[in-house]
Design a protein around this motif. Structure first.
Motif, PDB file in Angstrom:
ATOM      1  N   VAL A 138       0.583  18.292  -1.195  1.00  0.00           N
ATOM      2  CA  VAL A 138       0.357  18.700  -2.583  1.00  0.00           C
ATOM      3  C   VAL A 138       1.715  18.776  -3.254  1.00  0.00           C
ATOM      4  CG1 VAL A 138      -0.494  20.500  -4.129  1.00  0.00           C
ATOM      5  CG2 VAL A 138      -1.740  19.980  -2.017  1.00  0.00           C
ATOM      6  N   LEU A 174      -4.897  24.434  -5.788  1.00  0.00           N
ATOM      7  CA  LEU A 174      -5.490  23.557  -4.786  1.00  0.00           C
ATOM      8  C   LEU A 174      -5.071  23.990  -3.385  1.00  0.00           C
ATOM      9  CD1 LEU A 174      -7.102  21.144  -3.861  1.00  0.00           C
ATOM     10  CD2 LEU A 174      -5.115  19.689  -4.357  1.00  0.00           C
ATOM     11  N   TYR A 224      -3.461  12.002   2.427  1.00  0.00           N
ATOM     12  CA  TYR A 224      -3.779  12.141   1.012  1.00  0.00           C
ATOM     13  C   TYR A 224      -2.639  12.880   0.328  1.00  0.00           C
ATOM     14  CZ  TYR A 224      -8.644  11.193   2.403  1.00  0.00           C
ATOM     15  OH  TYR A 224      -9.780  10.645   2.918  1.00  0.00           O
ATOM     16  N   PHE A 274      -1.898  14.863  -3.379  1.00  0.00           N
ATOM     17  CA  PHE A 274      -2.415  15.400  -4.646  1.00  0.00           C
ATOM     18  C   PHE A 274      -1.217  15.818  -5.482  1.00  0.00           C
ATOM     19  CE2 PHE A 274      -5.740  15.914  -1.498  1.00  0.00           C
ATOM     20  CZ  PHE A 274      -6.824  15.333  -2.151  1.00  0.00           C
ATOM     21  N   SER A 327       0.635  17.040  -8.963  1.00  0.00           N
ATOM     22  CA  SER A 327       0.480  17.781 -10.223  1.00  0.00           C
ATOM     23  C   SER A 327       1.674  17.641 -11.150  1.00  0.00           C
ATOM     24  CB  SER A 327       0.239  19.268  -9.924  1.00  0.00           C
ATOM     25  OG  SER A 327       1.409  19.873  -9.405  1.00  0.00           O
ATOM     26  N   ARG A 363      -6.920   9.785 -13.040  1.00  0.00           N
ATOM     27  CA  ARG A 363      -6.770  10.715 -11.924  1.00  0.00           C
ATOM     28  C   ARG A 363      -6.319   9.997 -10.650  1.00  0.00           C
ATOM     29  NH1 ARG A 363     -11.536  11.754 -14.150  1.00  0.00           N
ATOM     30  NH2 ARG A 363     -12.740  11.012 -12.362  1.00  0.00           N
ATOM     31  N   ARG A 364      -6.752   8.771 -10.473  1.00  0.00           N
ATOM     32  CA  ARG A 364      -6.441   8.074  -9.232  1.00  0.00           C
ATOM     33  C   ARG A 364      -5.259   7.138  -9.448  1.00  0.00           C
ATOM     34  NH1 ARG A 364      -9.223   8.162  -4.932  1.00  0.00           N
ATOM     35  NH2 ARG A 364     -11.184   8.735  -5.942  1.00  0.00           N
ATOM     36  N   VAL A 377      -3.805  11.103  -5.774  1.00  0.00           N
ATOM     37  CA  VAL A 377      -4.643  11.625  -6.858  1.00  0.00           C
ATOM     38  C   VAL A 377      -3.824  12.577  -7.712  1.00  0.00           C
ATOM     39  CG1 VAL A 377      -6.646  13.081  -7.394  1.00  0.00           C
ATOM     40  CG2 VAL A 377      -6.792  11.376  -5.575  1.00  0.00           C
ATOM     41  N   ILE A 391      -3.639  15.694 -10.339  1.00  0.00           N
ATOM     42  CA  ILE A 391      -4.419  16.905 -10.598  1.00  0.00           C
ATOM     43  C   ILE A 391      -3.766  17.692 -11.731  1.00  0.00           C
ATOM     44  CG2 ILE A 391      -5.317  17.066  -8.251  1.00  0.00           C
ATOM     45  CD1 ILE A 391      -3.154  19.170  -7.669  1.00  0.00           C
ATOM     46  N   SER A 411     -10.009  22.139  -8.195  1.00  0.00           N
ATOM     47  CA  SER A 411      -9.509  22.502  -6.866  1.00  0.00           C
ATOM     48  C   SER A 411     -10.663  22.760  -5.908  1.00  0.00           C
ATOM     49  CB  SER A 411      -8.618  23.737  -6.964  1.00  0.00           C
ATOM     50  OG  SER A 411      -7.478  23.492  -7.770  1.00  0.00           O
ATOM     51  N   ILE A 434     -12.300  19.444  -4.879  1.00  0.00           N
ATOM     52  CA  ILE A 434     -11.495  18.698  -3.903  1.00  0.00           C
ATOM     53  C   ILE A 434     -11.600  19.346  -2.528  1.00  0.00           C
ATOM     54  CG2 ILE A 434      -9.143  18.086  -3.233  1.00  0.00           C
ATOM     55  CD1 ILE A 434      -8.528  17.758  -6.233  1.00  0.00           C
ATOM     56  N   ALA A 458     -11.310  12.570  -6.112  1.00  0.00           N
ATOM     57  CA  ALA A 458     -10.667  12.726  -7.426  1.00  0.00           C
ATOM     58  C   ALA A 458     -11.707  13.179  -8.442  1.00  0.00           C
ATOM     59  CB  ALA A 458     -10.018  11.415  -7.863  1.00  0.00           C
TER      60      ALA A 458
END
Length: 427
Positions: free
Chosen positions: A14, A24, A161, A163, A165, A279-280, A286, A288, A310, A313, A329
Motif C-alpha cells: 500500500v 485500507l 498487488y 494499492f 494512494s 482506478r486500474r 490499483v 485508491i 477499503s 477491497i 478495484a
C-alpha cells in the motif's frame, strides 16, 4: 527493509500514509470490516513518504455517522446540530439524529492506525519515496515499486498487488471541473463566542465568486476555540494573502469574534470534477482514495467513500484470489450519484442555479438526514428522486441534456494545472 527483484514477491503493498492508504491497511489487518479477520501470516507493507516536502502537514477530515466507529479513539470533536445560513442571514438549524458530524485530525488517526499495524505480525511500515510503479520486467504476475529510502538508496519492492494512494498530478479530462479550495484558522477568542454543540456547515454571508460559490465553515472545539474556514467552489485557487483577507473579513465583519489568536492554519485544494479517475493502472496496480475517484464530485467529501472502498477491497482479498488474478478495484461511488453530481457541477459552473440559495433551500425543504445520506453517497433511489424534485428543475434539465454533447477537456482548456493537494476528505 530492502527487497530486490530476486526476492519472493510481497503479497500486498500500500503506497501512501494518508486517509486512503492507512484506512485500507487498517481493514487488511482486521479492523474496519466486520467478519474479516486476515490470517496472522498476512504480509502487508505500507510505504509512507519520509519526513520532508512529500509528507503532508496535519489536516482535518470530517464525516457523519450514526454511532461509535472504528476510529472512535481518534475523534477530536462531534456535533449533533448543524446550521446552514443563507446570504440574507436566515439560518436553517437541524439535528439530523441519529447522524452526527465528526472531526478527525490526521495526526490522531495516523497514530491509532500505526499502533494497530505495529501490533500485527505481518504488517510493516517503510519510509521511502516512490518514483514509479510498473509491471514486473521478468513477466511474472504482480507489480514492481521503484523507490528510494530516506538516505537516497534505491529500493525495489515486488508485490502481488499494489494499492496506490498518491494524489493525481492534475484532474482528468472533464466536461466540468471546479476546485474546492480553502484555508482555515484554528482560533482562540478572548471570550466564549461559540456553541460547542452546533457546527456551521455552510455560511453564505460572504461575497460570491463569478463562478461557483463561497461560504464560511465553523467547527467549534470549545466555547472559545474553533476551526474557522473560508471555502470556495470555483475555477481557481486564491493566493494565501487572498484567503487571509477573506478570513479576516469573515471572522470580524460576519462572525464578530472580536480579539482572537490564530493558533494554527490549514489549507488545501480538492478536485470537484465529472472527469473519470482511472482506478486500474495495471492488472496488479490499483489507485485508491482521491487518485481512485473517492472524492465526491459535488461536495469534496471523501472519508466515508474511502472507508467503503477499503472494506470492499479487503472483502475481495479475503476471498483468497488466485495469484495472478487482477487486483480488486471497486468503485467508491455509484453511477447514479456521479451522474447527479455532474449535472449539479454544470449548473453551478454556468451560473444557471444560485449556489447559496440551492444549498440553503435543500436543507430547508428536505430532512437533514436524507440530505446527509445523499451527500455521503448512501441515499436510496427514492431519496434521490425526492431531492431531485426539490431542485430547480428547468436549469437542471438543461444541464443534463447538454452534458452528453460537451467534450472532455483539460481544466478550463488551459493545459497543465497545479498539482492537487492530497487532502482526501478534508471536507
Amino acid at each position: 527493509m530492502r527487497r530486490t527483484a530476486e526476492a519472493e514477491p510481497l503479497p500486498l503493498v500500500v503506497i501512501g500514509g494518508g486517509a486512503a492508504g492507512l484506512s485500507l491497511a487498517d481493514c487488511l489487518v482486521g479492523h474496519g470490516h466486520e467478519g474479516h479477520r486476515p490470517r496472522p501470516r498476512l504480509d502487508l507493507t505500507v510505504v509512507e513518504p519520509p519526513e520532508g516536502p512529500l509528507r503532508p502537514p496535519p489536516r482535518t477530515w470530517c464525516f457523519w455517522d450514526d454511532g461509535p466507529g472504528e476510529y472512535e479513539q481518534a475523534v477530536t470533536a462531534q456535533w449533533s446540530r448543524l446550521r446552514i445560513t443563507g446570504p440574507d442571514g436566515n439560518a436553517v438549524e437541524t439535528e439530523p439524529a441519529p447522524l452526527r458530524y465528526r472531526m478527525l485530525r490526521s495526526t490522531a488517526f495516523e497514530e491509532l492506525v500505526h499502533d494497530r499495524l505495529g501490533g500485527h505480525p505481518g504488517a510493516r511500515i517503510v519510509r521511502a519515496t516512490v518514483h514509479r510503479v510498473q509491471t514486473r520486467p521478468d513477466g511474472r504476475p504482480g507489480a514492481r515499486v521503484l523507490a528510494t529510502d530516506p538516505v537516497g538508496r534505491p529500493l525495489t519492492l515486488d508485490a502481488r498487488y499494489v494499492f496506490d494512494s498518491r494524489p493525481p498530478v492534475r484532474p482528468p479530462l472533464a466536461r466540468t471541473t471546479l476546485l474546492q479550495h480553502f484555508r482555515g484558522w484554528f482560533v482562540h477568542t478572548d471570550r466564549p463566542r461559540f456553541d460547542p454543540g452546533t457546527a456551521d456547515l455552510m455560511d453564505f454571508r460572504l461575497p460570491q465568486p463569478a463562478h461557483g460559490l463561497a461560504f464560511g465553515y465553523v467547527l467549534p472545539l470549545a466555547p472559545d476555540r474553533a476551526l474557522v474556514e473560508y471555502t470556495e467552489f470555483s475555477r481557481r485557487p486564491l493566493t494565501t494573502a487572498g484567503y487571509e483577507h477573506a478570513l479576516r473579513d469573515y471572522t470580524r465583519r460576519v462572525l464578530g469574534l472580536g480579539a482572537l489568536t490564530v493558533e494554527g492554519a490549514e489549507q488545501g485544494v480538492i478536485p470537484m470534477t465529472d472527469g473519470r479517475f482511472p482506478r486500474r493502472a495495471g492488472p496488479a496496480h490499483v489507485r485508491i482514495g482521491t487518485a481512485g475517484g473517492a472524492t465526491r464530485p459535488a461536495t469534496g467529501y471523501a472519508f466515508a467513500a474511502i472507508q467503503r472502498q477499503s472494506r470492499a477491497i479487503a472483502a475481495a482479498l479475503a476471498r483468497q484470489p488466485t495469484p495472478g488474478r487482477t487486483a480488486p478495484a471497486p468503485a467508491p461511488h455509484r453511477r447514479r450519484a456521479l451522474a447527479m453530481d455532474a449535472v449539479l457541477l454544470r449548473a453551478l459552473d454556468t451560473g444557471r442555479i444560485d449556489g447559496p440559495r440551492f444549498f440553503t433551500d435543500l436543507f430547508r425543504r428536505t430532512p437533514a438526514e436524507q440530505v446527509l445520506r445523499f451527500l455521503d453517497g448512501r441515499s436510496t433511489p427514492a431519496e434521490d428522486l425526492r431531492i431531485g424534485l426539490r431542485c430547480p428543475v428547468g436549469p437542471m434539465l438543461r444541464c443534463a441534456a447538454e452534458l452528453p454533447l460537451l467534450p472532455r477537456r483539460a481544466l478550463h482548456g488551459t493545459g497543465p494545472e497545479p498539482a492537487l493537494d492530497s487532502c482526501e476528505e478534508s471536507r
